[in-house]
Design an enzyme around this catalytic site. Sequence first.
Site, PDB file in Angstrom:
ATOM      1  N   ASP A   1       0.844  -1.195   0.000  1.00  0.00           N
ATOM      2  CA  ASP A   1       0.000   0.000   0.000  1.00  0.00           C
ATOM      3  C   ASP A   1       0.882   1.249   0.000  1.00  0.00           C
ATOM      4  OD1 ASP A   1       0.808  -0.179   2.638  1.00  0.00           O
ATOM      5  OD2 ASP A   1      -1.158   0.199   3.509  1.00  0.00           O
TER       6      ASP A   1
ATOM      7  N   HIS B   1      11.712  -9.365   0.097  1.00  0.00           N
ATOM      8  CA  HIS B   1      11.328  -7.950  -0.023  1.00  0.00           C
ATOM      9  C   HIS B   1      12.550  -7.062   0.200  1.00  0.00           C
ATOM     10  CE1 HIS B   1       9.161  -4.202   0.919  1.00  0.00           C
ATOM     11  NE2 HIS B   1       8.138  -4.740   0.273  1.00  0.00           N
TER      12      HIS B   1
ATOM     13  N   PHE C   1       6.675   1.879  -4.288  1.00  0.00           N
ATOM     14  CA  PHE C   1       8.079   2.087  -3.915  1.00  0.00           C
ATOM     15  C   PHE C   1       8.604   3.478  -4.250  1.00  0.00           C
ATOM     16  CE2 PHE C   1       7.869  -2.595  -4.303  1.00  0.00           C
ATOM     17  CZ  PHE C   1       8.273  -2.940  -3.025  1.00  0.00           C
TER      18      PHE C   1
ATOM     19  N   TYR D   1       2.950   4.735   0.723  1.00  0.00           N
ATOM     20  CA  TYR D   1       3.598   5.340   1.889  1.00  0.00           C
ATOM     21  C   TYR D   1       2.584   6.246   2.583  1.00  0.00           C
ATOM     22  CZ  TYR D   1       8.021   4.007  -0.407  1.00  0.00           C
ATOM     23  OH  TYR D   1       9.051   3.324  -1.010  1.00  0.00           O
TER      24      TYR D   1
END
Length: 221
Positions: A65, A187, A78, A67
């Site tokens: 989701d 990740h 990202f 920031y």
Amino acid sequence: MHLNIEESWKEQLATEFNKEYFKNITNFVQSAYATGTCYPPASEIFSAFNHTPFSEVKVVIIGQDPYHGLGQANGLCFSVADGIAHPPSLKNIFKELHHQLAITIPVSGNLERWAKQGVLLLNATLTVEAHQAGSHQKKGWEQFTDAIIAKISEERAGVVFLLWGGFAKKKGAKIDTTRHLVLTSGHPSPLSANRGYWFGNNHFKKTNEYLIEKEKAPIKW
């Protein structure tokens, strides 16, 4: 919620927009933005699609989701707006790019330059309440983004899907691997990366090798 979404996506997703769950998302998001602080800015909720038309998608990166800090989210997973410090995961993405391809770590963390080359930077949930990670999960966005992944898997060929971490792997579980390249790793968050699950995955290099093999222009990361 104004549906300011690029025409080819509007056409591909027309059936989704007419479904009850999407009407519920629209009502929820309008209320949330009217009564509190949410990110990204309303005009950027669909930025991933507006920068990367359906027919131009060559790579899909799946995030969770947006920031949730002031000024960070710009509708691309990202990515952060110009002038915003690089969050930890993005720092590790840039470190891996530097290691793989000797790319200088950029000043700006805005990944629009990737999106404009055909990299769909797709968060599973497209909105979030300020300072409340995951606050807009399970409101219907996941069904919408599942439909997008399915549409790309079924209608396109030779797309590279980059699935980083357990959440993204689960999200991309139904991608047709006979039609597309699916690359998985840990990740880029420090917790995962520092345990050795991210660094050295060579995903950016492998992506370009595959695109060249399919006679597509590689990404200028």
